[in-house]
Design an enzyme around this catalytic site. Sequence first.
Site, PDB file in Angstrom:
ATOM      1  N   LYS A 109       0.840  -1.201   0.000  1.00  0.00           N
ATOM      2  CA  LYS A 109       0.000   0.000   0.000  1.00  0.00           C
ATOM      3  C   LYS A 109       0.875   1.251   0.000  1.00  0.00           C
ATOM      4  CE  LYS A 109      -3.876   0.183   2.163  1.00  0.00           C
ATOM      5  NZ  LYS A 109      -4.784   0.222   1.026  1.00  0.00           N
ATOM      6  N   SER A 110       0.408   2.273  -0.712  1.00  0.00           N
ATOM      7  CA  SER A 110       1.180   3.511  -0.826  1.00  0.00           C
ATOM      8  C   SER A 110       1.350   4.210   0.522  1.00  0.00           C
ATOM      9  CB  SER A 110       0.540   4.449  -1.845  1.00  0.00           C
ATOM     10  OG  SER A 110      -0.760   4.815  -1.443  1.00  0.00           O
ATOM     11  N   TYR A 112       2.063   2.928   3.397  1.00  0.00           N
ATOM     12  CA  TYR A 112       3.297   2.415   4.001  1.00  0.00           C
ATOM     13  C   TYR A 112       4.515   2.729   3.134  1.00  0.00           C
ATOM     14  CZ  TYR A 112       1.103  -0.061   7.886  1.00  0.00           C
ATOM     15  OH  TYR A 112       0.440  -0.370   9.052  1.00  0.00           O
ATOM     16  N   ALA A 113       4.398   2.571   1.826  1.00  0.00           N
ATOM     17  CA  ALA A 113       5.534   2.813   0.931  1.00  0.00           C
ATOM     18  C   ALA A 113       6.064   4.239   1.084  1.00  0.00           C
ATOM     19  CB  ALA A 113       5.130   2.547  -0.514  1.00  0.00           C
ATOM     20  N   ARG A 114       5.169   5.190   1.284  1.00  0.00           N
ATOM     21  CA  ARG A 114       5.575   6.591   1.443  1.00  0.00           C
ATOM     22  C   ARG A 114       6.270   6.852   2.771  1.00  0.00           C
ATOM     23  NH1 ARG A 114       1.107   9.842  -1.960  1.00  0.00           N
ATOM     24  NH2 ARG A 114       0.618   8.111  -3.347  1.00  0.00           N
ATOM     25  N   GLU A 135       6.005 -10.312   4.008  1.00  0.00           N
ATOM     26  CA  GLU A 135       7.354  -9.852   4.324  1.00  0.00           C
ATOM     27  C   GLU A 135       7.330  -8.327   4.416  1.00  0.00           C
ATOM     28  OE1 GLU A 135       6.963 -11.680   1.191  1.00  0.00           O
ATOM     29  OE2 GLU A 135       7.089 -13.584   2.244  1.00  0.00           O
ATOM     30  N   GLN A 154      -2.371  -4.610  -1.365  1.00  0.00           N
ATOM     31  CA  GLN A 154      -3.504  -4.862  -2.259  1.00  0.00           C
ATOM     32  C   GLN A 154      -3.216  -6.065  -3.141  1.00  0.00           C
ATOM     33  OE1 GLN A 154      -4.623  -2.352  -5.747  1.00  0.00           O
ATOM     34  NE2 GLN A 154      -6.587  -2.192  -4.683  1.00  0.00           N
ATOM     35  N   TYR A 168      -0.782 -25.283  -8.164  1.00  0.00           N
ATOM     36  CA  TYR A 168       0.030 -25.348  -6.939  1.00  0.00           C
ATOM     37  C   TYR A 168      -0.401 -26.543  -6.092  1.00  0.00           C
ATOM     38  CZ  TYR A 168       2.581 -23.494  -2.903  1.00  0.00           C
ATOM     39  OH  TYR A 168       3.456 -23.321  -1.858  1.00  0.00           O
ATOM     40  N   GLN A 178      -1.059 -23.293   4.635  1.00  0.00           N
ATOM     41  CA  GLN A 178      -0.326 -22.675   5.741  1.00  0.00           C
ATOM     42  C   GLN A 178      -1.248 -21.866   6.650  1.00  0.00           C
ATOM     43  OE1 GLN A 178       2.810 -20.352   3.954  1.00  0.00           O
ATOM     44  NE2 GLN A 178       1.455 -18.704   3.347  1.00  0.00           N
TER      45      GLN A 178
END
Length: 188
Positions: A109-110, A112-114, A135, A154, A168, A178
């Site tokens: 998400k932007s 957090y990225a910002r 991660e 997202q 898979y 998991q």
Amino acid sequence: MGLKADSWIKKMSLEHGMISPFCEKQVGKNVISYGLSSYGYDIRVGSEFMLFDNKNALIDPKNFDPNNATKIDASKEGFFILPANAFALAHTIEYFKMPKDTLAICLGKSTYARCGIIVNVTPFEPEFEGYITIEISNTTNLPAKVYANEGIAQVVFLQGDEMCEQSYKDRGGKYQGQVGITLPKILK
């Protein structure tokens, strides 16, 4: 391969359990947003984190030592402090059951990225089922808050032009089913 819209995501989740629990609308007031969006779904991070530390001098993906990470429960505080230049694992609140003809890609998400918080999740392969291990890296030289039970990334869904021959699930993927945070595995 086509990008899937909100109506498809909603139908697959409500009728086939693709995402559970499923939030039919975008929730974003006083929280980092989560829920259904136009062409994706914003997933939430749970309250359990595993912070990597330097107790051992080496991270070996083929022979991972669980002592390299410390489990932290953020349910009481509602957030986790990710130290400067640190790395942690977490997991989604949502459980996924991917269709055989669909692959999902997850992007941070932007919000957090910002702040220098980078979220990485590998693709959700056809017929993968389980909670998603997330991660999280703090690329700044300052500690950072990661809010439990709020949006973290997202997911976008891509439907293949034809059905894959082997999913898979068919090949016995090592992370199939998991639950919680799953550390690195190597099939032996």
